[in-house]
Design an enzyme around this catalytic site. Structure first.
Site, short mmCIF file in Angstrom:
data_model
loop_
_atom_site.label_atom_id
_atom_site.label_comp_id
_atom_site.label_asym_id
_atom_site.label_seq_id
_atom_site.Cartn_x
_atom_site.Cartn_y
_atom_site.Cartn_z
N ASP A 24 73.02 46.80 58.60
CA ASP A 24 72.74 45.61 57.79
C ASP A 24 73.80 44.57 58.16
O ASP A 24 74.90 44.57 57.63
CB ASP A 24 72.81 45.96 56.30
CG ASP A 24 72.69 44.71 55.41
OD1 ASP A 24 72.52 43.60 55.95
OD2 ASP A 24 72.76 44.87 54.18
N TRP A 44 76.56 46.16 48.85
CA TRP A 44 75.23 46.14 49.49
C TRP A 44 74.83 47.51 49.99
O TRP A 44 73.66 47.91 49.89
CB TRP A 44 75.17 45.08 50.60
CG TRP A 44 75.21 43.70 50.03
CD1 TRP A 44 76.22 42.80 50.13
CD2 TRP A 44 74.20 43.07 49.22
NE1 TRP A 44 75.90 41.65 49.43
CE2 TRP A 44 74.68 41.79 48.87
CE3 TRP A 44 72.94 43.48 48.75
CZ2 TRP A 44 73.93 40.91 48.08
CZ3 TRP A 44 72.20 42.59 47.97
CH2 TRP A 44 72.71 41.32 47.64
N LYS A 101 73.06 33.77 55.26
CA LYS A 101 74.51 33.80 55.41
C LYS A 101 74.90 33.10 56.70
O LYS A 101 75.50 32.03 56.68
CB LYS A 101 75.03 35.24 55.42
CG LYS A 101 75.25 35.90 54.06
CD LYS A 101 74.02 36.05 53.23
CE LYS A 101 74.24 36.63 51.86
NZ LYS A 101 73.82 38.02 51.69
C1 PLP Z 1 73.14 38.95 51.02
C2 PLP Z 1 73.07 40.34 51.52
C3 PLP Z 1 71.97 41.16 51.30
C4 PLP Z 1 70.78 40.72 50.47
O1 PLP Z 1 70.04 39.78 51.15
P1 PLP Z 1 68.65 39.21 50.56
O2 PLP Z 1 68.14 38.43 51.71
O3 PLP Z 1 68.98 38.41 49.35
O4 PLP Z 1 67.79 40.39 50.24
C5 PLP Z 1 71.99 42.43 51.83
N1 PLP Z 1 73.02 42.87 52.56
C6 PLP Z 1 74.11 42.11 52.79
C7 PLP Z 1 75.23 42.65 53.61
C8 PLP Z 1 74.16 40.82 52.28
O5 PLP Z 1 75.25 40.04 52.52
#
Ligand code: PLP
Length: 360
Positions: A171, A102, A195
């Site tokens: 993030d 990511w 998540k």
């Molecule tokens: C799942 C995830 C993303 C992407 O998320 P979206 O909502 O699908 O854009 C980005 N960063 C991390 C750490 C993730 O686990």
């Protein structure tokens, strides 16, 4: 009705209590005669749902008053673009720490909006959270971005890096709400909901107020944090139903003892799963260095990958689903977010031991 233990990395399992409450309220939310899905986002009922969710989130994370909490669309990926557009503030460079898939995507997207994106740290293999003491930081950077938990590789930072006066951007998609954090150490925290918060379709952004109001002229209005904050995240129609479910999850978390309570449970769940992997005599292995192992995403491989198919099909038959690892790393991955009950982890461990024993 038979619910399975769902180890999906995202969209991921939600607490059963939350789903039941949503089901009960589906046709008639608290005497309103309508579903939350059918309400005007400007009406009194939805505005109360939205503000209660924000208040509960602020309480759970102890968000200081000088931070705004936004409930937006576009996922964490939308924020990969929003971050450089909101935070450049006249600078042309930002530092990114890349410790997994990511983070790599975040750097790539930022490069479209900032001419000088620097990678301040990137280990040769994504099996360790690189020590902040070794980060090559630039004091003139607009911000430092990192990924506290890399969902695919299962690599997690267990302490907040100190980056001085440069705003730290995190993030937190796959680790937010797994434990208490000190929000004041960050400039911006963002997390896709699917998540560890709620349904997909929503991204939560927590921004320090002094970092808002300086978006680039061509920043789309829906990605402009200040414009969204001024409109209480309702500049346009928000992801209403997802926001409501997030609110139910926040109330559920409060009933579990808040984030201190969750941290205890999450530590226990992940400790026992890693211990079972270690104790398997190499039948199962996790490649991540012990100090960087994730509480939320536990990847592991079988000694003999010819057994992968049998492992997955027998696990499914035992009510343990979505254990296949990400296509980029193979093997298995058990995502054990807040909503995965400890009994689910126990069932997985029992299954893994039994499967290994049967192979001799
Ligand atoms: C799942 C995830 C993303 C992407 O998320 P979206 O909502 O699908 O854009 C980005 N960063 C991390 C750490 C993730 O686990």
């Amino acid at each position: 009705m038979a619910r399975v233990y769902n180890f999906s990395a995202g969209p991921a399992a939600l607490p059963e209590e939350v789903l039941k409450q949503a089901a009960e309220e589906m046709l008639d939310w608290q005497g309103s005669g309508m579903s939350v899905m059918e309400m005007s986002h400007r009406g009194k009922a939805f505005v109360s749902i939205a503000s209660q969710a924000e208040a509960d989130l602020r309480e759970l994370l102890a968000v200081p008053d000088n931070y705004k909490v936004l409930f937006l669309q576009g996922g964490a990926t939308g924020q990969f673009a929003a971050i450089p557009m909101n935070l450049a503030r006249g600078k042309d460079t930002a530092d990114y720490v890349v410790n997994g898939s990511w983070g790599k995507k975040a750097v790539k997207e930022a490069g479209k909006y900032l001419p000088n994106v620097r990678v301040a740290a990137q280990p040769d293999s994504f099996t360790v959270a690189p020590d902040p003491a070794g980060w090559d930081l630039n004091a003139g950077a607009a911000y430092v971005h990192y990924t506290p938990n890399e969902t695919i590789e299962g690599v997690e930072f267990h302490a907040v890096p100190d980056v001085g006066d440069v705003p730290l951007v995190a993030d937190m998609s796959s680790t937010i709400l797994s434990r208490p954090i000190d929000v004041s150490k960050y400039g911006v925290i963002y997390a896709g909901a699917q998540k560890n918060i709620g349904p997909s379709g929503l991204v939560m952004v927590i921004v320090r107020e002094d970092l808002m109001g300086q978006a680039t002229a061509d920043c789309p209005t829906v990605l402009d944090w200040k414009a969204q904050a001024d409109a209480d995240s309702m500049l346009n129609t928000p992801p209403c139903y997802a926001w409501y479910i997030c609110g139910l999850v926040f109330q559920w978390l409060k009933r579990q003892g808040g984030l201190a309570g969750m941290a205890e449970i999450n530590k226990r769940k992940s400790d026992k799963l890693y211990a079972a992997i270690e104790a398997s005599d190499g039948f199962y292995t996790n490649p991540v260095q012990p100090g960087s192992r994730s509480w939320m995403n536990v990847p592991f491989v079988l000694r003999d990958d010819a057994l992968d198919e049998a492992f997955l099909s027998q696990a499914k038959a035992a009510g343990l689903e979505t254990l296949k690892g990400h296509r980029s790393v193979g093997g298995m991955r058990a995502s054990i977010y807040n909503a995965m009950p400890e009994a689910g982890v126990d069932a997985l461990i029992d299954f893994m031991q039994e499967f290994a024993r049967k192979q001799g």
